[in-house]
Design a protein around this motif. Structure first.
Motif, mmCIF file in Angstrom:
data_model
loop_
_atom_site.group_PDB
_atom_site.id
_atom_site.type_symbol
_atom_site.label_atom_id
_atom_site.label_comp_id
_atom_site.label_asym_id
_atom_site.label_seq_id
_atom_site.Cartn_x
_atom_site.Cartn_y
_atom_site.Cartn_z
ATOM 1 N N UNK A 207 1.982 9.151 -6.292
ATOM 2 C CA UNK A 207 2.580 10.483 -6.137
ATOM 3 C C UNK A 207 3.762 10.686 -7.078
ATOM 4 N N UNK A 208 4.004 9.707 -7.959
ATOM 5 C CA UNK A 208 5.073 9.823 -8.943
ATOM 6 C C UNK A 208 6.445 9.466 -8.412
ATOM 7 N N UNK B 256 -0.586 11.077 -13.236
ATOM 8 C CA UNK B 256 -0.593 12.288 -14.066
ATOM 9 C C UNK B 256 -1.894 13.078 -13.934
ATOM 10 N N UNK B 257 -2.862 12.499 -13.233
ATOM 11 C CA UNK B 257 -4.177 13.124 -13.079
ATOM 12 C C UNK B 257 -4.508 13.233 -11.591
ATOM 13 N N UNK C 23 -9.353 8.237 -6.340
ATOM 14 C CA UNK C 23 -10.115 7.100 -6.877
ATOM 15 C C UNK C 23 -9.269 5.827 -6.780
ATOM 16 N N UNK C 24 -8.029 5.932 -7.195
ATOM 17 C CA UNK C 24 -7.146 4.771 -7.229
ATOM 18 C C UNK C 24 -6.761 4.283 -5.838
ATOM 19 N N UNK C 25 -6.667 5.200 -4.874
ATOM 20 C CA UNK C 25 -6.181 4.813 -3.542
ATOM 21 C C UNK C 25 -7.297 4.468 -2.558
ATOM 22 N N UNK C 26 -8.547 4.633 -2.937
ATOM 23 C CA UNK C 26 -9.660 4.452 -2.008
ATOM 24 C C UNK C 26 -9.675 3.055 -1.362
ATOM 25 N N UNK C 27 -9.606 2.009 -2.149
ATOM 26 C CA UNK C 27 -9.627 0.643 -1.607
ATOM 27 C C UNK C 27 -8.399 0.374 -0.745
ATOM 28 N N UNK D 141 0.829 -1.198 0.000
ATOM 29 C CA UNK D 141 0.000 0.000 0.000
ATOM 30 C C UNK D 141 0.867 1.253 0.000
ATOM 31 N N UNK D 142 1.933 1.224 0.761
ATOM 32 C CA UNK D 142 2.856 2.362 0.800
ATOM 33 C C UNK D 142 3.524 2.558 -0.568
ATOM 34 N N UNK D 143 3.922 1.442 -1.199
ATOM 35 C CA UNK D 143 4.514 1.522 -2.538
ATOM 36 C C UNK D 143 3.508 2.095 -3.531
ATOM 37 N N UNK D 144 2.258 1.619 -3.433
ATOM 38 C CA UNK D 144 1.223 2.079 -4.337
ATOM 39 C C UNK D 144 0.978 3.574 -4.163
#
Length: 145
Positions: free
Chosen positions: A100-101, A122-123, A129-133, A92-95
């Motif tokens: 954050x680039x 980039x957005x 949205x991507x980190x919610x789960x 999760x930390x890596x994700x």
């Protein structure tokens, strides 16, 4: 492989997880259940985790949202099943760093399909949205520890 081909491949992976989600559903009543939402765009996720002896035995999700949110939940549940809670938290930390680039430093953890979400960084409006789960999973295993 050119950048355009890689971008197309990543989009295909995201859409595959969106249209054919892995681990969609619920778990038994004794599972951890974490509800999270993103009020900015309306994404709503419920993550179900079965954690025993520090291992994520099973993970499922339910919810409504955009293709990025739901495909990320599908990828996350697939990636953390069978993993030690500490490894799930490292992923999760890596994700989060990838969103954050930041460069991925922990090569001993394979993100697999999750790397397809790299372009989301980039957005900025789509990062939540991507980190919610993932945030739901972190909250759930944090309660378990």
């Amino acid at each position: 492989m050119s950048f355009d081909n890689l971008d197309t491949l990543y989009r295909q992976v995201i859409m595959d997880h969106y249209k054919n989600p892995r681990n969609r559903g619920t778990l038994a009543d004794d599972a951890l259940t974490i509800d999270m939402n993103n009020p900015t765009c309306g994404d709503r996720i419920q993550v179900h985790l079965q954690v025993d002896d520090g291992i994520v035995q099973d993970a499922k999700f339910e919810g409504e949202g955009c293709s990025i949110s739901l495909s990320s939940a599908s990828m996350m549940t697939q990636a953390i099943k069978g993993k030690a809670v500490d490894d799930a938290l490292k992923m999760s930390k890596m994700f989060s760093g990838m969103m954050l680039g930041e460069e991925m430093e922990n090569e001993d953890l394979d993100l697999g399909d999750i790397e397809a979400l790299q372009g989301v960084s980039k957005f900025p409006a789509r990062i939540k949205c991507a980190t919610l789960a993932w945030k739901a999973m972190e909250k759930g295993v944090g309660e378990e520890q």
